[in-house]
Design an enzyme around this catalytic site. Sequence first.
Site, PDB file in Angstrom:
ATOM      1  N   HIS A   1       0.847  -1.192   0.000  1.00 44.79           N
ATOM      2  CA  HIS A   1       0.000   0.000   0.000  1.00 44.79           C
ATOM      3  C   HIS A   1       0.878   1.235   0.000  1.00 44.79           C
ATOM      4  CE1 HIS A   1       0.863   1.019   4.206  1.00 44.79           C
ATOM      5  NE2 HIS A   1       0.682  -0.267   4.503  1.00 44.79           N
TER       6      HIS A   1
ATOM      7  N   ASP B   1      -3.826 -19.238  12.016  1.00 43.98           N
ATOM      8  CA  ASP B   1      -2.755 -19.893  12.735  1.00 43.98           C
ATOM      9  C   ASP B   1      -2.835 -19.572  14.228  1.00 43.98           C
ATOM     10  OD1 ASP B   1       0.016 -20.416  13.791  1.00 43.98           O
ATOM     11  OD2 ASP B   1       0.324 -20.998  11.702  1.00 43.98           O
TER      12      ASP B   1
ATOM     13  N   SER C   1       2.172  -5.220   6.916  1.00 48.66           N
ATOM     14  CA  SER C   1       1.827  -4.905   5.530  1.00 48.66           C
ATOM     15  C   SER C   1       2.973  -5.282   4.593  1.00 48.66           C
ATOM     16  CB  SER C   1       1.527  -3.415   5.379  1.00 48.66           C
ATOM     17  OG  SER C   1       0.421  -3.055   6.161  1.00 48.66           O
TER      18      SER C   1
END
Length: 438
Positions: free
Chosen positions: A247, A374, A389
Amino acid sequence: MVWVRYRSVKRLSKHLNAIRICIGVILLIACIAIPMSTPVQKYFKIPNELVTMQNEQPIEIPTLGENINIETSDESVLAIDSAEFYAKESGNSELVYEVAGIPIKKVDLSVLNDIRVVPGGQSIGVQLHTLGVLVVGHHLVNGMEGKESPGEVANINVGDVILKINGQPIKSMNEIKSYVDQAGKVNRDLDITIKRGKEEMQTTLHPVLDKQNNQYRIGLYIRDTAAGIGTMTFYEPKSKKYGALGHVISDMDTKKPIEIHNGTIVRSSVTAIEKGNNGTPGEKQASFSIENNKMGTITKNSPFGIFGELQHKIENGKYEEALPIALSHEVKEGPAKILTVVEDEKVEEFDVEIVSSVAQKFPATKGMVIKITDPELLKRTGGIVQGMSGSPIIQNGKVIGAVTHVFVNDPTSGYGVHIEWMLQDAGINIYESNKKAS
């Protein structure tokens, strides 16, 4: 006699009406049943266009049944074996579905060059140098005629970028001070070139002498660098081009994307994790030094991440060989893996689920919704946290994208971006060299 004929005609009319009703019911049932039949449903699911990568794995195509043949328009592009194709080389071709030699469906087929990238997962420190100097705020100067902000008077807004002063390019904050002092001493205006969005504008600014410290001021808060942490997504081993974050990096004050002049990525070590909760996203805390452990340059800051070139090969201890990529329409709902760091510099692999994925024909962010499944990662981070990210997502041995954003009200879930758009912004155009089949 006339009465008998009338009754016969009446009975015949009733029979005909009954027949019409039966035929109508049959047709109605057929209209409903035929589209719901398996062969017809399969037919409508066949796309008008197929795009795939040239690699060792077979290309699966929709089938309609044993009595329907599928032919290709160019044998040099594809070899056929039942319902699987093997791409011999990249190019454009055509699939034709036939029944008794009669074509019933044509599908345009594009086979792209095989692109393989090495997945990342490493924690990185990021420093960006802005294009020009970014205006992040106004402040009042206590001048001889009262308090005012010369920059605001000159119609310079928060988010504007100062590109030039008196026609000379500005690259850092330090360069501005000398121009301000010189103009103030001779009581002259400064000719300012600013960039607002995509438009360049001219204005004049008159420095004001601050009575408190006897220095000339322009009443602007400015910045020329930005720093933070994120995760490496991939690099292409031949060109050393990489992509990270998934991003855009925006300025913390203006909330606008930062236009960069250049930048640097360095190795980063995760020192602690602040777990996420509903309504409050978590965060990785990490340390790094811009002067040491440089990994590469930053040349682009886009909606799909940061991009540049590595200075040397990097390793994650999990995947040292390059993996094929999956296009957006090849991503499946179901289990996948992500690579990320939650302690020190150790890259670990964790389970996630692809909740949904949009087959995108044009570049767009937020192409996937992912959920952390998980137990170990949930225990340590609570889900997706800031700094994660860019963590690469791997499914069925292919790199499919990167983690981008967390859902604030559900830190176990968030968005992902498809890898093909990150590759495009990295300068690795997977469509560029596609050859037209003759």
